[in-house]
Design a protein around this motif. Sequence first.
Motif, PDB file in Angstrom:
ATOM      1  N   UNK A  48       0.827  -1.213   0.000  1.00 14.91           N
ATOM      2  CA  UNK A  48       0.000   0.000   0.000  1.00 14.91           C
ATOM      3  C   UNK A  48       0.861   1.264   0.000  1.00 14.91           C
ATOM      4  N   UNK A  49       1.958   1.231   0.712  1.00 19.14           N
ATOM      5  CA  UNK A  49       2.841   2.394   0.734  1.00 19.14           C
ATOM      6  C   UNK A  49       3.475   2.639  -0.621  1.00 19.14           C
ATOM      7  N   UNK A  50       3.899   1.548  -1.262  1.00 23.27           N
ATOM      8  CA  UNK A  50       4.487   1.667  -2.598  1.00 23.27           C
ATOM      9  C   UNK A  50       3.472   2.219  -3.583  1.00 23.27           C
ATOM     10  N   UNK A  51       2.230   1.732  -3.490  1.00 23.65           N
ATOM     11  CA  UNK A  51       1.180   2.223  -4.379  1.00 23.65           C
ATOM     12  C   UNK A  51       0.933   3.707  -4.165  1.00 23.65           C
ATOM     13  N   UNK A  52       0.895   4.131  -2.895  1.00 18.01           N
ATOM     14  CA  UNK A  52       0.665   5.544  -2.596  1.00 18.01           C
ATOM     15  C   UNK A  52       1.750   6.417  -3.213  1.00 18.01           C
ATOM     16  N   UNK A  53       3.004   5.961  -3.144  1.00 22.11           N
ATOM     17  CA  UNK A  53       4.112   6.733  -3.722  1.00 22.11           C
ATOM     18  C   UNK A  53       3.960   6.844  -5.233  1.00 22.11           C
ATOM     19  N   UNK A  54       3.644   5.737  -5.897  1.00 15.85           N
ATOM     20  CA  UNK A  54       3.509   5.758  -7.352  1.00 15.85           C
ATOM     21  C   UNK A  54       2.353   6.665  -7.766  1.00 15.85           C
ATOM     22  N   UNK A  55       1.246   6.593  -7.012  1.00 24.08           N
ATOM     23  CA  UNK A  55       0.095   7.453  -7.313  1.00 24.08           C
ATOM     24  C   UNK A  55       0.466   8.921  -7.120  1.00 24.08           C
ATOM     25  N   UNK A  56       1.157   9.220  -6.024  1.00 25.07           N
ATOM     26  CA  UNK A  56       1.595  10.597  -5.774  1.00 25.07           C
ATOM     27  C   UNK A  56       2.447  11.114  -6.921  1.00 25.07           C
ATOM     28  N   UNK A  57       3.390  10.293  -7.370  1.00 26.36           N
ATOM     29  CA  UNK A  57       4.266  10.709  -8.465  1.00 26.36           C
ATOM     30  C   UNK A  57       3.486  10.901  -9.758  1.00 26.36           C
ATOM     31  N   UNK A  58       2.525  10.000 -10.005  1.00 29.42           N
ATOM     32  CA  UNK A  58       1.724  10.106 -11.223  1.00 29.42           C
ATOM     33  C   UNK A  58       0.957  11.424 -11.245  1.00 29.42           C
ATOM     34  N   UNK A  59       0.383  11.786 -10.093  1.00 28.41           N
ATOM     35  CA  UNK A  59      -0.348  13.054 -10.005  1.00 28.41           C
ATOM     36  C   UNK A  59       0.601  14.230 -10.228  1.00 28.41           C
ATOM     37  N   UNK A  60       1.745  14.200  -9.561  1.00 29.97           N
ATOM     38  CA  UNK A  60       2.709  15.295  -9.688  1.00 29.97           C
ATOM     39  C   UNK A  60       3.174  15.465 -11.128  1.00 29.97           C
ATOM     40  N   UNK A  61       3.410  14.346 -11.800  1.00 28.37           N
ATOM     41  CA  UNK A  61       3.912  14.411 -13.177  1.00 28.37           C
ATOM     42  C   UNK A  61       2.820  14.898 -14.131  1.00 28.37           C
ATOM     43  N   UNK A  62       1.580  14.452 -13.909  1.00 26.96           N
ATOM     44  CA  UNK A  62       0.478  14.921 -14.753  1.00 26.96           C
ATOM     45  C   UNK A  62       0.227  16.411 -14.524  1.00 26.96           C
ATOM     46  N   UNK A  63       0.260  16.835 -13.251  1.00 28.38           N
ATOM     47  CA  UNK A  63       0.053  18.249 -12.942  1.00 28.38           C
ATOM     48  C   UNK A  63       1.170  19.094 -13.553  1.00 28.38           C
ATOM     49  N   UNK A  64       2.382  18.546 -13.623  1.00 30.48           N
ATOM     50  CA  UNK A  64       3.488  19.290 -14.216  1.00 30.48           C
ATOM     51  C   UNK A  64       3.200  19.639 -15.669  1.00 30.48           C
ATOM     52  N   UNK A  65       2.575  18.707 -16.396  1.00 30.05           N
ATOM     53  CA  UNK A  65       2.214  18.981 -17.788  1.00 30.05           C
ATOM     54  C   UNK A  65       1.154  20.088 -17.843  1.00 30.05           C
ATOM     55  N   UNK A  66       0.152  19.987 -16.963  1.00 25.28           N
ATOM     56  CA  UNK A  66      -0.894  21.015 -16.919  1.00 25.28           C
ATOM     57  C   UNK A  66      -0.293  22.373 -16.575  1.00 25.28           C
ATOM     58  N   UNK A  67       0.626  22.407 -15.614  1.00 25.68           N
ATOM     59  CA  UNK A  67       1.260  23.665 -15.219  1.00 25.68           C
ATOM     60  C   UNK A  67       2.071  24.245 -16.376  1.00 25.68           C
ATOM     61  N   UNK A  68       2.780  23.389 -17.110  1.00 27.07           N
ATOM     62  CA  UNK A  68       3.548  23.865 -18.261  1.00 27.07           C
ATOM     63  C   UNK A  68       2.614  24.455 -19.318  1.00 27.07           C
ATOM     64  N   UNK A  69       1.486  23.780 -19.546  1.00 23.40           N
ATOM     65  CA  UNK A  69       0.520  24.299 -20.507  1.00 23.40           C
ATOM     66  C   UNK A  69      -0.054  25.633 -20.036  1.00 23.40           C
ATOM     67  N   UNK A  70      -0.377  25.719 -18.750  1.00 19.78           N
ATOM     68  CA  UNK A  70      -0.919  26.964 -18.199  1.00 19.78           C
ATOM     69  C   UNK A  70       0.092  28.097 -18.320  1.00 19.78           C
TER      70      UNK A  70
END
Length: 297
Positions: free
Chosen positions: A164-186
């Motif tokens: 569960x901890x490993x999954x939480x880390x991967x999910x956190x990173x996935x969100x951060x990386x997706x948001x980074x694309x949105x932030x770059x577009x913004x």
Amino acid sequence: MSQSPVAIYGLGNMGYPLAERIGRKFPTQVFDLNEAQLTRAQQAFDAKPIRQPQDLMNTQVVVLCLPSPAASIALLQQIAPHLPRGAVVLETSTVNPEHVHAGQKLLQPYGVDLVDASILAGVGQMVAGTAALALGGPREAIERAQPVLDAIATKQVYFGELGAGAAAKVINNAVAHAVMVVVAEAGAMATAAGVDCQKMIAMLSDAQMGLHRPLTYRYAERIVKGNYEGGMPIDAARKDSVLALQLAQNLGVPLFAIQSSHSVYDMAAAAGYGRDDYAAVAKLWADWGCPTVADGS
């Protein structure tokens, strides 16, 4: 525990400051393919290089901070037979739950436990002592390794069973990386439209604006509680999304994440959710058999 050495495998960008933190409180054994890093650890906190798996015969806690799941599995295959019964392996590398379970399967015949202790921070936070750990695994194994976990990071969140901890880390990173694309577009849209970037950052940083509120209000208060009445309806959000796409097109700014997200609003409207609050896009995942909230949440 204070007399037993802690073994750390991996002295890379994250592994070295992690080992350094452990080395302030425990005698350490270290391994890395880079001999210069081994020498650095020896000089900085008197670490003893690991030359063979047999060096671990009295080691109660092993910490992995390796570059890939394959590296972790290969290492566990080598060291498992040489660890004492009751030892605990802390997997701090970024891996998926399947890799954690595979590692535990290798260790179980030897009476050794594995705990996922994923690092929720960057190198700077580890150096500063402000990193956090996402934990998963048996509570009793975590308790046996607790002093070492505390040496790595005092902020720890227990997410549940092994993996569960490993999954939480991967999910956190996935969100951060997706948001980074949105932030770059913004940022590209703001620059092209003549919007002051520092003021845009301040606006988006506000807890009531576009980055925080979808999580802290719409997910936490609407999706988790299944409350989609009132608020901004999907039809209105879809209209605003069209305006964003038109603005980008007029400015000549390529969009990827924002443009693909618009399709979700199209699908939600087509599914009959147009008058619900726009958090109701989450209903689509439930319709697809992948609910965004567990039963009873």
